[in-house]
Design a protein around this motif. Structure first.
Motif, mmCIF file in Angstrom:
data_model
loop_
_atom_site.group_PDB
_atom_site.id
_atom_site.type_symbol
_atom_site.label_atom_id
_atom_site.label_comp_id
_atom_site.label_asym_id
_atom_site.label_seq_id
_atom_site.Cartn_x
_atom_site.Cartn_y
_atom_site.Cartn_z
ATOM 1 N N VAL A 104 0.854 -1.186 0.000
ATOM 2 C CA VAL A 104 0.000 0.000 0.000
ATOM 3 C C VAL A 104 0.894 1.241 0.000
ATOM 4 N N GLN A 105 0.661 2.111 -0.960
ATOM 5 C CA GLN A 105 1.398 3.382 -1.007
ATOM 6 C C GLN A 105 0.461 4.504 -0.597
ATOM 7 N N LEU A 106 0.926 5.319 0.327
ATOM 8 C CA LEU A 106 0.115 6.412 0.841
ATOM 9 C C LEU A 106 0.787 7.740 0.528
ATOM 10 N N GLN A 107 -0.011 8.708 0.153
ATOM 11 C CA GLN A 107 0.511 10.037 -0.152
ATOM 12 C C GLN A 107 -0.317 11.075 0.585
ATOM 13 N N ALA A 108 0.321 11.789 1.490
ATOM 14 C CA ALA A 108 -0.364 12.802 2.286
ATOM 15 C C ALA A 108 -0.152 14.184 1.690
ATOM 16 N N PHE A 109 -1.150 15.040 1.850
ATOM 17 C CA PHE A 109 -1.033 16.410 1.383
ATOM 18 C C PHE A 109 -2.001 17.292 2.175
ATOM 19 N N GLY A 110 -1.817 18.591 2.042
ATOM 20 C CA GLY A 110 -2.711 19.527 2.707
ATOM 21 C C GLY A 110 -2.089 20.294 3.856
ATOM 22 N N GLY A 111 -0.845 20.001 4.198
ATOM 23 C CA GLY A 111 -0.198 20.735 5.266
ATOM 24 C C GLY A 111 0.095 22.158 4.846
ATOM 25 N N GLY A 112 0.564 22.942 5.793
ATOM 26 C CA GLY A 112 0.887 24.320 5.496
ATOM 27 C C GLY A 112 0.996 25.135 6.764
ATOM 28 N N LEU A 113 0.848 26.427 6.594
ATOM 29 C CA LEU A 113 0.974 27.365 7.704
ATOM 30 C C LEU A 113 -0.398 27.865 8.118
ATOM 31 N N ALA A 114 -0.657 27.864 9.416
ATOM 32 C CA ALA A 114 -1.910 28.380 9.944
ATOM 33 C C ALA A 114 -1.629 29.183 11.202
ATOM 34 N N GLN A 115 -2.507 30.084 11.501
ATOM 35 C CA GLN A 115 -2.406 30.836 12.751
ATOM 36 C C GLN A 115 -3.103 30.068 13.870
ATOM 37 N N ALA A 116 -2.688 30.307 15.070
ATOM 38 C CA ALA A 116 -3.347 29.699 16.216
ATOM 39 C C ALA A 116 -4.840 30.029 16.175
ATOM 40 N N GLY A 117 -5.643 29.005 16.415
ATOM 41 C CA GLY A 117 -7.084 29.165 16.339
ATOM 42 C C GLY A 117 -7.664 28.863 14.974
ATOM 43 N N GLY A 118 -6.798 28.714 13.995
ATOM 44 C CA GLY A 118 -7.248 28.441 12.642
ATOM 45 C C GLY A 118 -7.455 26.969 12.378
ATOM 46 N N SER A 119 -7.678 26.650 11.098
ATOM 47 C CA SER A 119 -7.972 25.278 10.691
ATOM 48 C C SER A 119 -7.150 24.888 9.477
ATOM 49 N N LEU A 120 -6.890 23.614 9.380
ATOM 50 C CA LEU A 120 -6.279 23.006 8.202
ATOM 51 C C LEU A 120 -6.909 21.634 8.015
#
Length: 121
Positions: free
Chosen positions: A1-17
């Motif tokens: 099984v090969q897994l590929q993650a994405f969607g990370g980044g920079l957020a401010q405290a209290g924010g969402s990702l």
């Protein structure tokens, strides 16, 4: 099984990702799926896991009430909605798959490459 993650980044405290992870090739509909994270200088820790049937979900105490894990077996994906982010959530996040008890790290023997989440104060 090969897994590929994405969607990370920079957020401010209290924010969402929102993180997502796609399985390439093999179906993951019979696997337990989970998210782990590793902050600089620390060991990799369990964040959340979900059984193949979605009947059982676990969260670490540090993210309970703020993060939501989900999976779409038809699309071969797993997601992690992260709300009310805190600077201490800053880490490399990894998706994982395996067969066994969803709350044990030893269950997971397939790992994605990781995606970085940085939360500023």
């Amino acid at each position: 099984v090969q897994l590929q993650a994405f969607g990370g980044g920079l957020a401010q405290a209290g924010g969402s990702l929102r993180l997502s992870c796609a399985a390439l090739g093999d179906s993951i509909d019979t696997y337990a799926l989970g998210w782990f994270r590793q902050a600089p200088g620390k060991e990799r820790e369990f964040v959340s896991g979900i059984t193949w049937s979605k009947a059982t979900i676990y969260y670490s105490d540090s993210v309970k009430g703020r993060f939501i894990i989900s999976r779409d077996n038809a699309k071969n994906t797993i997601s992690l909605q992260m709300n009310s982010l805190k600077p201490e959530d800053t880490a490399q996040y990894y998706c994982a798959a395996g067969r066994g008890f969803v709350g044990y790290r030893e269950t997971y023997n397939y790992w994605g490459q990781g995606t970085l989440v940085t939360v500023s104060s």
